[in-house]
Design a protein around this motif. Sequence first.
Motif, short mmCIF file in Angstrom:
data_model
loop_
_atom_site.label_atom_id
_atom_site.label_comp_id
_atom_site.label_asym_id
_atom_site.label_seq_id
_atom_site.Cartn_x
_atom_site.Cartn_y
_atom_site.Cartn_z
N TYR A 225 -4.13 9.44 1.34
CA TYR A 225 -4.76 9.11 0.06
C TYR A 225 -3.78 8.34 -0.82
O TYR A 225 -2.62 8.72 -0.93
CB TYR A 225 -5.18 10.38 -0.68
CG TYR A 225 -6.21 11.18 0.08
CD1 TYR A 225 -7.57 11.03 -0.20
CD2 TYR A 225 -5.83 12.07 1.08
CE1 TYR A 225 -8.52 11.77 0.51
CE2 TYR A 225 -6.77 12.79 1.80
CZ TYR A 225 -8.11 12.64 1.50
OH TYR A 225 -9.05 13.35 2.21
N THR A 226 -4.28 7.26 -1.44
CA THR A 226 -3.47 6.53 -2.41
C THR A 226 -3.55 7.27 -3.74
O THR A 226 -4.38 8.18 -3.91
CB THR A 226 -3.99 5.09 -2.62
OG1 THR A 226 -5.30 5.18 -3.22
CG2 THR A 226 -4.09 4.33 -1.30
N LYS B 99 -10.13 0.52 6.00
CA LYS B 99 -9.41 1.75 5.61
C LYS B 99 -9.06 2.63 6.81
O LYS B 99 -9.23 3.85 6.81
CB LYS B 99 -10.18 2.52 4.54
CG LYS B 99 -10.35 1.73 3.25
CD LYS B 99 -10.55 2.64 2.07
CE LYS B 99 -10.24 1.96 0.74
NZ LYS B 99 -10.77 0.60 0.61
N LEU C 185 0.87 -1.17 0.00
CA LEU C 185 0.00 0.00 0.00
C LEU C 185 0.91 1.22 0.00
O LEU C 185 1.87 1.28 0.76
CB LEU C 185 -0.84 -0.05 1.29
CG LEU C 185 -1.97 0.95 1.51
CD1 LEU C 185 -3.02 0.87 0.41
CD2 LEU C 185 -2.64 0.66 2.86
N ALA C 186 0.62 2.18 -0.89
CA ALA C 186 1.45 3.39 -0.93
C ALA C 186 0.55 4.61 -0.92
O ALA C 186 -0.53 4.61 -1.53
CB ALA C 186 2.30 3.38 -2.20
N PHE C 187 0.98 5.61 -0.22
CA PHE C 187 0.18 6.83 -0.14
C PHE C 187 0.85 7.95 -0.93
O PHE C 187 2.06 8.12 -0.89
CB PHE C 187 -0.01 7.24 1.32
CG PHE C 187 -0.73 6.19 2.12
CD1 PHE C 187 -2.07 5.92 1.88
CD2 PHE C 187 -0.04 5.43 3.06
CE1 PHE C 187 -2.73 4.93 2.60
CE2 PHE C 187 -0.70 4.44 3.78
CZ PHE C 187 -2.04 4.19 3.55
N GLU C 188 0.02 8.71 -1.60
CA GLU C 188 0.54 9.77 -2.46
C GLU C 188 0.52 11.11 -1.74
O GLU C 188 1.40 11.94 -1.92
CB GLU C 188 -0.31 9.84 -3.72
CG GLU C 188 0.25 10.75 -4.77
CD GLU C 188 -0.66 10.82 -5.99
OE1 GLU C 188 -0.14 10.62 -7.10
OE2 GLU C 188 -1.88 11.04 -5.83
N GLU D 255 -8.04 6.48 -2.98
CA GLU D 255 -8.64 5.80 -1.81
C GLU D 255 -8.18 6.50 -0.54
O GLU D 255 -7.01 6.84 -0.42
CB GLU D 255 -8.19 4.34 -1.77
CG GLU D 255 -8.88 3.47 -2.78
CD GLU D 255 -8.38 2.03 -2.68
OE1 GLU D 255 -9.22 1.12 -2.71
OE2 GLU D 255 -7.15 1.83 -2.58
#
Length: 396
Positions: free
Chosen positions: A21-22, A346, A10-13, A26
């Motif tokens: 937020y990805t 989430k 899982l990576a978040f931007e 998401e």
Amino acid sequence: MLPTYARVDLAFERGEGAWLYTAKGERYLDFTSGVAVNALGHAHPDLVKALTEQAQKVWHVSNLYRIPEGERLADRLCAASFADTVFFQNSGAEALECAVKVARKYQSASGKPERYRIITFEGAFHGRTLTTIAATGNKKYLEGFGPPVDGFDQVPFGDIEAVKRAIGPQTAAILIEPIQGEGGVRVASPTFLRALRQLCDQHDLLLVFDEVQTGIARTGEMFAYERSGVKPDVMALAKALGGGFPIGACLATTEASKGMTVGTHGSTFGGNPLAMAVGNAVLDVVMADGFLEHMRKNALLLKQRLAELKDRHASVIAEVRGEGLLIGLRMIPQASEMVDELRAEKMITVAAGDNVVRLLPPLIIGEKEITEAIGCIDRACARLAKTHARAAKVAS
Ligand SMILES: *Cc1c(COP(=O)(O)O)cnc(C)c1O
């Protein structure tokens, strides 16, 4: 990258407040805060401003020159605590390394160079350098890395008689987390901390607090030690102090740091202008009128709601513990199962020792995030209760 972490896929931007937020948009509720680091949540406008303004002036000059923002941050940390002096680093483990050096040098400067051993506690976590894994004493961390750095004596957490027995002619200091974070949110009682203070005074040992995880308001006080009324001689800070920018700090009294003269310690990056600018901005927010009261009110609300959930899901949650927004849920099923179930909702959390799930939300959460979190935990508990009831039935 070296595969020393079992990373989640899982990576978040980007992030905003308590939300991550990805790239696909998401949204996750962040109840980990990068392990107690992002105390003011993500992209706090004051921190963004401090960092970008400093980035346009000067990033790094080395410790060969004065760093006014660092002097200011040191003054403010001393004014807010027991300390008279500060050494800045880039991480928690480095802050602990400095604390160990301060303690040993204090004894040596007091004419007792034979005193170099430090009493530490089972279940502790002080970092991953060779010295701090020796201080931690966790076999899993020491295995295969050669002889552990000498000079640490572990005793059971909370056992004052064991501490007394461990004090010998070579003892220099006692090192403890007022609340063990990685160890599973285990709170040292004020009585125990007071007894440690007394022993240190009696034997001329330094009392060193590792507040890397608890420091900077996580527990509802600026520093966790305030709750007990026991002041240390030396204290390590890191995590929340930079709000996400790498920083560490070792605080000490003038007396405790008397051996740390010119040339005895150093760091290339420690306390660089970017880190110092952000550190000051973090203090601006946390020390503003009403911040702590607001945070304590929300922490209490969260804890009350969690207590209700524990009663309702007694087959899943065994105990709710901790102080402020350093909260542990001791689980009946595996803590990792709960972390996974919450991620499916989430909401991100992190496991700790003693089968505990840690809730480390940013200190800026409000009722909206609390309601959201309680909903996620409620649903995750309901699913776990069902799964385990089914498994128990099959087994019988
Ligand atoms: C995280 C932590 C450390 C280590 O900090 P790093 O920045 O990872 O080196 C040390 N002590 C405590 C109590 C911690 O929680």
